[in-house]
Write a protein that holds these residues in place. Structure first.
Motif, PDB file in Angstrom:
ATOM      1  N   SER A 288       0.811  -1.217   0.000  1.00 35.42           N
ATOM      2  CA  SER A 288       0.000   0.000   0.000  1.00 35.42           C
ATOM      3  C   SER A 288       0.840   1.261   0.000  1.00 35.42           C
ATOM      4  O   SER A 288       0.297   2.360  -0.053  1.00 35.42           O
ATOM      5  CB  SER A 288      -0.912   0.030   1.240  1.00 35.42           C
ATOM      6  OG  SER A 288      -1.832  -1.039   1.209  1.00 35.42           O
ATOM      7  N   PHE A 332      -6.705  -6.576  -1.826  1.00 35.70           N
ATOM      8  CA  PHE A 332      -7.044  -5.157  -1.990  1.00 35.70           C
ATOM      9  C   PHE A 332      -8.154  -4.992  -3.003  1.00 35.70           C
ATOM     10  O   PHE A 332      -9.148  -4.288  -2.775  1.00 35.70           O
ATOM     11  CB  PHE A 332      -5.810  -4.374  -2.434  1.00 35.70           C
ATOM     12  CG  PHE A 332      -6.087  -2.935  -2.757  1.00 35.70           C
ATOM     13  CD1 PHE A 332      -6.295  -2.524  -4.065  1.00 35.70           C
ATOM     14  CD2 PHE A 332      -6.156  -1.982  -1.757  1.00 35.70           C
ATOM     15  CE1 PHE A 332      -6.565  -1.203  -4.376  1.00 35.70           C
ATOM     16  CE2 PHE A 332      -6.424  -0.648  -2.046  1.00 35.70           C
ATOM     17  CZ  PHE A 332      -6.622  -0.259  -3.366  1.00 35.70           C
ATOM     18  N   ARG A 356      -3.346   2.409  -5.218  1.00 34.50           N
ATOM     19  CA  ARG A 356      -3.261   1.825  -3.874  1.00 34.50           C
ATOM     20  C   ARG A 356      -2.667   2.817  -2.874  1.00 34.50           C
ATOM     21  O   ARG A 356      -3.116   2.911  -1.729  1.00 34.50           O
ATOM     22  CB  ARG A 356      -2.426   0.540  -3.900  1.00 34.50           C
ATOM     23  CG  ARG A 356      -3.062  -0.601  -4.684  1.00 34.50           C
ATOM     24  CD  ARG A 356      -2.408  -1.935  -4.362  1.00 34.50           C
ATOM     25  NE  ARG A 356      -1.007  -1.961  -4.711  1.00 34.50           N
ATOM     26  CZ  ARG A 356      -0.534  -2.318  -5.917  1.00 34.50           C
ATOM     27  NH1 ARG A 356      -1.377  -2.657  -6.886  1.00 34.50           N
ATOM     28  NH2 ARG A 356       0.754  -2.336  -6.145  1.00 34.50           N
ATOM     29  N   ASP A 360      -4.772   4.308   0.206  1.00 32.44           N
ATOM     30  CA  ASP A 360      -4.315   4.099   1.578  1.00 32.44           C
ATOM     31  C   ASP A 360      -4.175   5.422   2.318  1.00 32.44           C
ATOM     32  O   ASP A 360      -4.537   5.531   3.504  1.00 32.44           O
ATOM     33  CB  ASP A 360      -2.975   3.366   1.567  1.00 32.44           C
ATOM     34  CG  ASP A 360      -2.528   2.950   2.961  1.00 32.44           C
ATOM     35  OD1 ASP A 360      -1.485   3.446   3.418  1.00 32.44           O
ATOM     36  OD2 ASP A 360      -3.220   2.129   3.592  1.00 32.44           O
ATOM     37  N   ARG A 363      -7.695   6.647   3.107  1.00 34.09           N
ATOM     38  CA  ARG A 363      -8.313   5.849   4.174  1.00 34.09           C
ATOM     39  C   ARG A 363      -7.718   6.203   5.537  1.00 34.09           C
ATOM     40  O   ARG A 363      -8.426   6.323   6.529  1.00 34.09           O
ATOM     41  CB  ARG A 363      -8.116   4.364   3.893  1.00 34.09           C
ATOM     42  CG  ARG A 363      -8.826   3.455   4.870  1.00 34.09           C
ATOM     43  CD  ARG A 363      -8.751   2.006   4.446  1.00 34.09           C
ATOM     44  NE  ARG A 363      -7.386   1.569   4.219  1.00 34.09           N
ATOM     45  CZ  ARG A 363      -7.051   0.351   3.809  1.00 34.09           C
ATOM     46  NH1 ARG A 363      -8.000  -0.522   3.532  1.00 34.09           N
ATOM     47  NH2 ARG A 363      -5.805   0.021   3.634  1.00 34.09           N
ATOM     48  N   GLU A 435     -10.288  -3.448   4.509  1.00 35.23           N
ATOM     49  CA  GLU A 435      -9.633  -3.967   5.714  1.00 35.23           C
ATOM     50  C   GLU A 435     -10.289  -5.270   6.167  1.00 35.23           C
ATOM     51  O   GLU A 435      -9.627  -6.212   6.597  1.00 35.23           O
ATOM     52  CB  GLU A 435      -9.700  -2.927   6.830  1.00 35.23           C
ATOM     53  CG  GLU A 435      -8.821  -1.704   6.572  1.00 35.23           C
ATOM     54  CD  GLU A 435      -8.837  -0.744   7.741  1.00 35.23           C
ATOM     55  OE1 GLU A 435      -9.734  -0.902   8.614  1.00 35.23           O
ATOM     56  OE2 GLU A 435      -8.003   0.155   7.792  1.00 35.23           O
TER      57      GLU A 435
END
Length: 438
Positions: A288, A332, A356, A360, A363, A435
């Motif tokens: 990530s 993912f 990605r 990340d 998030r 997750e």
């Protein structure tokens, strides 16, 4: 007195000629530097376009390196033998400025390669892998041509109409995948051109159309809004070109050390017998944070640094690291929303890594603005230039994957340290679903 005068004039003429020859010799060396050491240069009469050597298409580089041949290059124009003769060097001739502008807008990597100019239009130079490009020159009347085996391009001297050939972009020729080139519609409208590039480029299936050779899985729901469908089509049409990753261990040891400290040394301590557990712990973090090849190099560096603690070989560690990184990408993808999945599957490898990384960061900030500079993105991807990182960020902005929140500032002596721009995620919210899947 006349004898002395004539002698002085002769000496001046000799000196002028020597100076001129030195300048010409330097120009020839510059061509080798820009085009590559194994390039076959061709002597051509001044103000002509065809080589004045019999069977020049059969020349090999070694045959052009003797003193007699090199002197011939100093007497007039210089051409370049293309294709296999010059280690797969090719040029794309754009007949007009409009065609060139269209080609450059579709192929941003062309800003980093050599471009030359004659009377009108320009030639853009690339080097491809052997057997990966059309093996002959493809001409589109009044538009341009892709020049390959058996072809040549004049690069220095004087055009038949009197103007000089110029190097308008003095960059070394770059290596690129032919299949990644995007072609203006004017080229693709020619059936013969389209037919001859199709087997070398999966982007093109019909005139004027271009799409990645990847399909959206049927299991993904297509019940999305018309606006989102348009964004998906837009993404497939202007995907960023693949760029060869730099040799991280060899070319960027300090950067590798920086990444190692940030993602491994600051978060994990190696314990005897814990090699596999380390991979399980570190792979999701690295997948990530950086490009997968950079991630693999970091995992291998972890093994080398701590090999006294481990029983298994480096080969086993590498195989398990590769599998772990592949599983991370799979998990993912499975954790994305349907709409985010449809974006993801259209991307090339560097874009997927960028997706990605951005996902990340978004998030981690719970969807709020997060900072990221073009230089940091390039470092995470293992790319040699911050400009390449900037171009990818611009593409993602244009595609509305992210939107800029606050524009950064460059480092200057007056302003001090630069500030990274901040962005917000602009697709479906980077929720907790991924997750849970992991």
């Amino acid at each position: 007195m006349n004898y002395v005068k004539n002698t002085a004039e002769n000496q001046t003429a000799v000196q002028n000629q020597e100076s001129q020859n030195k300048e010409i010799n330097n120009n020839v060396q510059e061509l080798y530097d820009l085009l590559g050491a194994e390039t076959v240069l061709l002597p051509i009469k001044l103000r002509e376009k065809a080589p004045n050597i019999k069977e020049w298409t059969k020349l090999e580089f070694g045959e052009t390196q003797n003193i007699y041949y090199q002197k011939r290059l100093l007497t007039g124009n210089i051409g370049v033998a293309l294709g296999e003769a010059s280690n797969n060097l090719c040029s794309i001739d754009c007949d007009t400025d409009e065609v060139l502008e269209g080609f450059l807008s579709l192929n941003p990597d062309a800003a980093n390669t050599l471009i030359s100019k004659g009377k009108r239009g320009e030639n853009v130079w690339f080097r491809f892998a052997a057997d990966s490009y059309p093996p002959r020159t493809l001409r589109v009347p009044d538009v341009g041509e892709f020049r390959s085996n058996g072809g040549q391009t004049v690069i220095r001297g004087q055009h038949p109409y009197g103007m000089a050939y110029k190097l308008i972009q003095r960059h070394k020729v770059i290596n690129i995948n032919f299949k990644c080139l995007k072609w203006p519609k004017a080229f693709l409208d020619n059936d013969n051109f389209l037919k001859n590039i199709q087997q070398y480029s999966p982007l093109y299936t019909s005139a004027g159309s271009q799409a990645e050779s990847k399909t959206i899985p049927q299991s993904i729901s297509l019940s999305i809004s018309h606006k989102k469908q348009e964004k998906l089509q837009k993404l497939a049409a202007i995907a960023v070109n693949e760029t060869k990753i730099s040799s991280f261990m060899k070319d960027k040891p300090e950067l590798l050390k920086k990444h190692y400290q940030r993602y491994i040394a600051d978060n994990f301590v190696a314990v005897e017998g814990s090699r596999n557990a380390a991979i399980v712990h570190l792979a999701p973090i690295l997948a990530s944070a950086v490009h997968e090849e950079v991630a693999l190099k970091l995992l291998m560096a972890f093994y080398v640094i701590n090999k006294d603690l481990f029983n298994d070989s480096a080969e086993i560690h590498e195989q398990e690291s590769i599998r772990a990184l592949e599983n991370c990408e799979k998990r993912f993808f499975e954790g994305l929303t349907d709409y985010n999945k449809q974006f993801y599957v259209t991307l090339n490898e560097f874009e997927k890594s960028t997706f990605r990384i951005l996902f990340d960061l978004a998030r981690a900030s719970d969807g709020k603005p997060f900072p990221l500079s073009a230089n940091e993105l390039a470092e995470r991807l293992g790319l040699p230039s911050c400009n390449q990182g900037g171009r990818i960020l611009k593409k993602f902005e244009k595609l509305e994957v992210i939107k800029i929140n606050k524009k950064g500032a460059q480092h200057t002596k007056a302003n001090g340290r630069g500030l990274a721009s901040t962005y917000q995620w602009d697709l479906d919210h980077p929720n907790i679903k991924s997750e849970e899947a992991a």
